[in-house]
Design a protein around this motif. Structure first.
Motif, PDB file in Angstrom:
ATOM      1  N   ALA A  21       0.826  -1.210   0.000  1.00 33.35           N
ATOM      2  CA  ALA A  21       0.000   0.000   0.000  1.00 33.35           C
ATOM      3  C   ALA A  21       0.861   1.261   0.000  1.00 33.35           C
ATOM      4  CB  ALA A  21      -0.933  -0.002   1.199  1.00 33.35           C
ATOM      5  N   LYS A  22       2.028   1.185   0.625  1.00 38.16           N
ATOM      6  CA  LYS A  22       2.933   2.330   0.695  1.00 38.16           C
ATOM      7  C   LYS A  22       3.826   2.444  -0.533  1.00 38.16           C
ATOM      8  CE  LYS A  22       3.179   2.338   5.764  1.00 38.16           C
ATOM      9  NZ  LYS A  22       4.055   2.090   6.935  1.00 38.16           N
ATOM     10  N   GLY A  23       3.688   1.485  -1.470  1.00 39.01           N
ATOM     11  CA  GLY A  23       4.500   1.547  -2.681  1.00 39.01           C
ATOM     12  C   GLY A  23       5.911   1.048  -2.515  1.00 39.01           C
ATOM     13  N   HIS A  24       6.134   0.179  -1.528  1.00 40.48           N
ATOM     14  CA  HIS A  24       7.478  -0.366  -1.308  1.00 40.48           C
ATOM     15  C   HIS A  24       7.968  -1.111  -2.550  1.00 40.48           C
ATOM     16  CE1 HIS A  24      10.834  -1.643   1.223  1.00 40.48           C
ATOM     17  NE2 HIS A  24      10.695  -2.852   0.707  1.00 40.48           N
ATOM     18  N   TRP A  25       7.040  -1.783  -3.227  1.00 34.80           N
ATOM     19  CA  TRP A  25       7.320  -2.405  -4.525  1.00 34.80           C
ATOM     20  C   TRP A  25       6.339  -1.838  -5.537  1.00 34.80           C
ATOM     21  CZ3 TRP A  25       6.733  -6.081  -0.340  1.00 34.80           C
ATOM     22  CH2 TRP A  25       7.955  -6.569   0.140  1.00 34.80           C
ATOM     23  N   ALA A  26       6.832  -1.509  -6.695  1.00 34.80           N
ATOM     24  CA  ALA A  26       5.982  -0.922  -7.732  1.00 34.80           C
ATOM     25  C   ALA A  26       5.104  -1.995  -8.375  1.00 34.80           C
ATOM     26  CB  ALA A  26       6.849  -0.257  -8.802  1.00 34.80           C
TER      27      ALA A  26
END
Length: 248
Positions: A21-26
């Motif tokens: 959700a935080k965009g750690h992986w695209a």
């Protein structure tokens, strides 16, 4: 009464879901190998494997035989599935998403120019450079995903968590519903060159902490994207008519 703690795999799945959700992986990114990821999270491989299966069942991850685990969505697919089905059956609704982006991303750029930290600005610049480096790659969708990551970095810099979650949902919808058009944006010089200039202007406005310039750059960019996608749609329609005519 003693409270029952969630099973370890559930805790790991929740943590991974937060990272997604935080965009750690695209979107489209490959997760680290199971052994490496287990070490990073300091968990056992069996528990991690079970947690990954939970996220696969939610439509957030995809396991490819011999190819690792990839990010399909930053949230449970059920959150966007009804709209995704609607878009596939009625392609014209895709432009409703772009209209919403006009309202949201102009404000996001405004607040990013006002609130972005040095770390935020470095992230936006890194995303821009990555997007430029991917131009001409064998899979144009890699560049499309990098484009989404660039815009989401700007939304993150607005420091509005609700706006960030809404924009992630919209990008999931766009990338799932018009991937056949998104990739073409990056293979045509008449489209790529203006896109590149617009992204640069948007980034420069935020780095300069100029909110009005940033808002205008975001809105001008989205007008161009919408017009370009409509142009691609029209080209595709002409090709289909020509093929039908030749097959008669």
């Amino acid at each position: 009464m003693t409270s029952i703690k969630p099973r370890k795999a559930v805790q790991i799945a929740e943590h991974l879901e937060q990272l997604l959700a935080k965009g750690h992986w695209a979107l489209g990114a490959r997760l680290p190998a199971e052994r490496q990821l287990a070490a990073q999270l300091a968990v056992s491989r069996p528990s991690l494997r079970e947690a990954l299966q939970q996220l696969i069942s939610k439509g957030m991850l995809e396991s490819r035989v011999g190819g690792g685990t990839y990010v399909l969505s930053t949230k449970p697919i059920g959150f966007v599935d009804p709209l995704l089905t609607l878009f596939r059956e009625n392609p014209e609704y895709r432009f409703d998403v772009l209209e919403i982006r006009h309202a949201l991303e102009g404000n996001a750029a405004w607040y990013a120019a006002l609130r972005s930290t040095d770390e935020d600005k470095a992230s936006i610049q890194a995303c821009y450079e990555n997007m430029m480096q991917l131009h001409g790659s064998l899979d144009p969708m890699n560049e499309a995903r990098a484009d989404a990551t660039f815009h989401l970095a700007i939304v993150e810099a607005s420091h509005n968590l609700v706006l960030l979650h809404v924009m992630r949902s919209l990008f999931d919808l766009l990338q799932n519903s018009i991937s056949h058009n998104l990739d073409k944006l990056y293979t045509q010089a008449r489209v790529f060159e203006p896109l590149s200039q617009q992204h640069r202007e948007l980034m420069d406005a935020i780095l300069a902490s100029d909110p009005e310039r940033a808002r205008q750059a975001a809105e001008a960019h989205l007008v161009f994207v919408e017009d370009s996608l409509k142009m691609i749609d029209a080209d595709e329609a002409r090709k289909q008519r020509s093929l039908r005519h030749l097959s008669r």
